[in-house]
Design a protein around this motif. Sequence first.
Motif, PDB file in Angstrom:
ATOM      1  N   ALA A 334       3.742 -14.840  -1.026  1.00  0.00           N
ATOM      2  CA  ALA A 334       4.181 -13.908  -0.194  1.00  0.00           C
ATOM      3  C   ALA A 334       4.807 -12.860  -0.702  1.00  0.00           C
ATOM      4  CB  ALA A 334       5.068 -14.434   0.903  1.00  0.00           C
ATOM      5  N   GLU A 335       4.143 -11.538  -0.777  1.00  0.00           N
ATOM      6  CA  GLU A 335       4.563 -10.202  -1.514  1.00  0.00           C
ATOM      7  C   GLU A 335       4.599  -9.085  -0.403  1.00  0.00           C
ATOM      8  OE1 GLU A 335       3.739 -10.364  -5.910  1.00  0.00           O
ATOM      9  OE2 GLU A 335       1.910 -10.387  -4.675  1.00  0.00           O
ATOM     10  N   PRO A 336       5.366  -8.100  -0.560  1.00  0.00           N
ATOM     11  CA  PRO A 336       5.268  -7.024   0.468  1.00  0.00           C
ATOM     12  C   PRO A 336       4.100  -5.973   0.243  1.00  0.00           C
ATOM     13  CG  PRO A 336       6.941  -6.528  -1.454  1.00  0.00           C
ATOM     14  CD  PRO A 336       6.516  -8.056  -1.601  1.00  0.00           C
ATOM     15  N   ASP A 337       3.713  -5.559   1.448  1.00  0.00           N
ATOM     16  CA  ASP A 337       2.353  -4.931   1.402  1.00  0.00           C
ATOM     17  C   ASP A 337       2.269  -3.776   0.391  1.00  0.00           C
ATOM     18  OD1 ASP A 337       1.250  -6.589   3.122  1.00  0.00           O
ATOM     19  OD2 ASP A 337       1.659  -5.636   4.842  1.00  0.00           O
ATOM     20  N   ARG A 338       3.417  -3.279   0.024  1.00  0.00           N
ATOM     21  CA  ARG A 338       3.479  -1.896  -0.546  1.00  0.00           C
ATOM     22  C   ARG A 338       3.058  -1.924  -2.219  1.00  0.00           C
ATOM     23  NH1 ARG A 338       8.939  -3.472   0.521  1.00  0.00           N
ATOM     24  NH2 ARG A 338      10.087  -4.152  -1.491  1.00  0.00           N
ATOM     25  N   VAL A 339       3.072  -3.569  -2.634  1.00  0.00           N
ATOM     26  CA  VAL A 339       2.643  -3.621  -3.949  1.00  0.00           C
ATOM     27  C   VAL A 339       1.195  -3.926  -3.909  1.00  0.00           C
ATOM     28  CG1 VAL A 339       4.993  -3.834  -5.014  1.00  0.00           C
ATOM     29  CG2 VAL A 339       3.558  -5.851  -3.900  1.00  0.00           C
TER      30      VAL A 339
END
Length: 460
Positions: A334-339
């Motif tokens: 799970a990672e933020p969409d911004r990256v």
Amino acid sequence: MAPTREPNERLRKVIDETKLSGDAIARLVRRVAAEHDEFLETNKSSITHWKNGGQPAGNVGAFLAEALGRALGGRVVTLDEIGLIAPAPQKPDWDADTLSALAELGRADVDVERRRALGVAVYSVAALSLPGEDWWQRMAERSSARSSAATRRVGPVDLAAVRDMTTLFSQVDQRRGGGHAWTSVVQYLTTDVTAYLRGKFTDERVRRDLFSSASELAYLAGWMAFDGGQHATAQRYFAEAVKLAAEAGDPPMAAHVLRAMAHQAIDLGHHQQALNLAAASVDGDRYALASPRERALLGVVHARSLASAGRKNAAAKALLRAQDDLSAASDDMAEPDRVFFFGEASLAHETACALRDIGDLDGSVREFHHSVRTRKATKFTRTHAVTLGYLGSVYAQMNNIDRACATWSQALDAMDGVRSGRTRQAAADMRTLLSPYRRRGTAAISEVDARAAAYLSETA
């Protein structure tokens, strides 16, 4: 007898560099002013007067600097560089109400009269200073205690809508450059999203996530302005993005914005300020709480700032850490969409820039090639074109003009449909680096030079 003015040799030098006549410079100044809704009678005599030491009135000096920058292919020309008096730099008011400042910023950017009243903003090195550590805690406490008279409830559905729109705008930016849809981003941020931020939240988690999403959108508005060469505008949106991230209590989001501010400062030649910002982005929870992919992004820009400041060994260590961080990322994490944009190709691009800046041209060529091979060019067209432009420039530094021209030809192919200040700068660099070789008259040199000139003209 009137006092004798000293000729403005700095202005004269930059005007000579453009190779344009006084009439041509005057026309360009009038065009820039008209875009800012001011109409001037600047003419050839005005240009001569300023070269002889006269000071343009009001906003005209800023219009002149912008016009000269365009004539030089999109590079930033400051008032100080051309010997004119700049407004006193102002530090941002970090304690001003975030939502009021954001709404006012949006009105200033979409309303003609407000834009005229504000005049032409100037990128401020003084504004790169950050508030103290206690400020971050105060901002988080302020937001959670903020009272609202609104009756509209803001919940997960509203949050999802903001995230969807931000993703859409981010994809357009990556493919087409910051010159597309910027006004739409600003209008959405400063109307719909600001209204959500003033609403009554269904729970604390929604509040924090919505402020984080608003920070990401403000960051995107800043990044698109930066990519479009509108550096003062970018700086203002980056500052609001930091404040929104602080109100969200989201250290990695704040780090993401500080990293962008460092990137901008590197490009503008403010190396110590860039290093300060990049160091702040990897400090404490901003780095520790970030996902591995975002850590890699923060780390590689930190490496670039170290390289630009001449700290070769520290830059090399930071590059290795960024590579390790990216290796720890995985698709099921799970990672933020911004990256979403940052992967192997992006890491190689930034690594190549760092190696170029410390003088390792062979290593830089190797990493730029790796970036070109691994990037999905149709999805990340803007950066692909920039990478090829930079690679060609390194070949030119190595006096391999044939390889430079072949690479630049690919870069110009990729620039089709892209509106970006960085692609414009790459095209301007092509023309500058080719100028000593034009007398050779080879087909490759002539073709690249003509295509670069056409791109600059089409995107002016």
